[in-house]
Design a protein around this motif. Structure first.
Motif, mmCIF file in Angstrom:
data_model
loop_
_atom_site.group_PDB
_atom_site.id
_atom_site.type_symbol
_atom_site.label_atom_id
_atom_site.label_comp_id
_atom_site.label_asym_id
_atom_site.label_seq_id
_atom_site.Cartn_x
_atom_site.Cartn_y
_atom_site.Cartn_z
ATOM 1 N N SER A 180 0.792 -1.206 0.058
ATOM 2 C CA SER A 180 0.118 0.048 -0.016
ATOM 3 C C SER A 180 0.828 1.265 0.095
ATOM 4 N N ASN A 181 0.291 2.401 0.148
ATOM 5 C CA ASN A 181 0.904 3.533 0.344
ATOM 6 C C ASN A 181 1.733 3.967 -0.947
ATOM 7 N N ASN A 182 0.959 3.901 -2.182
ATOM 8 C CA ASN A 182 1.701 4.067 -3.526
ATOM 9 C C ASN A 182 1.013 5.238 -3.983
ATOM 10 N N PRO A 183 1.620 5.924 -4.926
ATOM 11 C CA PRO A 183 1.314 7.259 -5.738
ATOM 12 C C PRO A 183 -0.251 7.117 -5.947
ATOM 13 N N ASP A 184 -0.987 8.108 -5.902
ATOM 14 C CA ASP A 184 -2.348 8.218 -6.503
ATOM 15 C C ASP A 184 -2.255 7.815 -8.071
ATOM 16 N N THR A 185 -3.263 7.352 -8.783
ATOM 17 C CA THR A 185 -3.468 6.981 -9.925
ATOM 18 C C THR A 185 -4.243 8.591 -10.541
ATOM 19 N N VAL A 186 -3.320 9.143 -11.434
ATOM 20 C CA VAL A 186 -3.892 10.240 -12.098
ATOM 21 C C VAL A 186 -3.845 10.109 -13.545
ATOM 22 N N PRO A 187 -4.831 10.228 -14.058
ATOM 23 C CA PRO A 187 -6.257 10.697 -13.739
ATOM 24 C C PRO A 187 -6.641 9.401 -12.949
ATOM 25 N N GLN A 188 -7.797 9.409 -12.286
ATOM 26 C CA GLN A 188 -8.474 8.208 -11.645
ATOM 27 C C GLN A 188 -9.141 7.440 -12.859
#
Length: 301
Positions: A180-188
């Motif tokens: 866990s604690n990975n970068p956000d997916t951008v864009p979702q």
């Protein structure tokens, strides 16, 4: 004996004048996700599930939908195994008259092959079941069920539903390993299947079993959306009051008509929880008294 007869008469009276048919169901998810069914070099030694959360609702609301973007509540379940945000979404739907029940059921062990089971009282006005649980640890992986109806096309309660469940990516956090604690997916990205995508094989990760226990008919004012669910793990009941009617008194009886508990503090909370830690498993009767009506609910603990 007198109390027993009175309770039986009470149930009969409200059955005769019933306006809404309910059904008692058990919902059980058994994990089959393991290093043998989903072999991978980095299979986590801490593999487990977050609490199984779900709602009963109508077709005016959707809580999780593959191919669509995850809500904040589903994102929090899939990324963190947290359930406050999804509970708020369900409560908002309840306030809008589109849902009537929320459950939050722990698993019986910290294991990928553990089981979570709960009992609910389903209402024909809210026949759709949606649920989710985090595949943990992970970036944003989960199991999900979207709006499965417990009523058949004839409007009858379905006796049994058995479903194989597969892993899904919530589309909110990067990563392809058990971390866990990975970068956000951008864009979702939209919610998508992870079946046969590493680290998962083509196999299911668990089996959902929904079983009809009994049918019951309760006195129900169409303008008063009360429903009751149970949590077998801590012997508690949750009363959902979608229309925020004032409950003047709440009583719980065993199957023999013995009064177990009476709460006489008026409340119009959207959800109220009562715990009975020493209660044996079985059928119980909950009586809710408002200013204008009395509602009888049968529950399984």
């Amino acid at each position: 004996m007198k109390v027993y007869i009175n309770i039986l008469m009470l149930c009969l009276v409200f059955t005769v004048h019933a306006q809404t048919a309910n059904a008692n169901y058990t919902i059980s998810f058994e994990g089959t996700w393991s290093a043998s069914t989903h072999p991978h070099a980095n299979f986590s030694v801490n593999a487990h599930w977050s609490n199984l959360v779900g709602a009963m609702h109508n077709s005016n609301v959707v809580f999780v939908n593959p191919g669509s973007l995850a809500s904040a509540g589903i994102e929090d379940v899939a990324e963190n195994g947290q359930n406050d945000a999804i509970q708020l979404e369900v409560q908002n739907a309840m306030n809008a008259g589109n849902a009537n029940l929320f459950f939050n059921q722990p698993f019986d062990a910290f294991s990928p092959t553990a089981t979570a089971a709960t009992s609910i009282v389903a209402d024909q006005n809210f026949p759709l079941l949606s649920l989710a649980s985090m595949i943990a640890p992970s970036p944003d992986w989960m199991i999900q069920v979207n709006s499965i109806s417990l009523l058949d096309t004839n409007g009858d309660w379905i006796p049994s539903i058995v479903m194989d469940l597969f892993p899904y990516d919530a589309g909110t956090e990067d990563g392809n390993m058990y971390a866990s604690n990975n970068p956000d997916t951008v864009p979702q990205q939209p919610i998508s299947s992870l079946q046969n995508i590493a680290p998962f094989s083509n196999a299911k990760v668990g089996t959902l079993t929904i079983s009809l226990v009994s049918l019951s008919t309760t006195e129900f004012n169409i303008n008063t959306a009360f429903s009751v669910s149970t949590n077998a793990a801590n012997k508690s009941i949750q009363i959902y009051n979608a229309d925020r009617k004032t409950m003047q008194q709440i009583e719980m009886y065993d199957a023999f008509g013995n009064l177990l508990k009476r709460y006489a503090n008026p409340s119009n909370e959207a959800m109220k929880t009562f715990t009975f830690p020493n209660t044996k498993s079985g059928l119980y009767i909950v009586k809710i008294t408002t200013d204008t009506s009395t509602v009888i609910k049968k529950v399984l603990l």
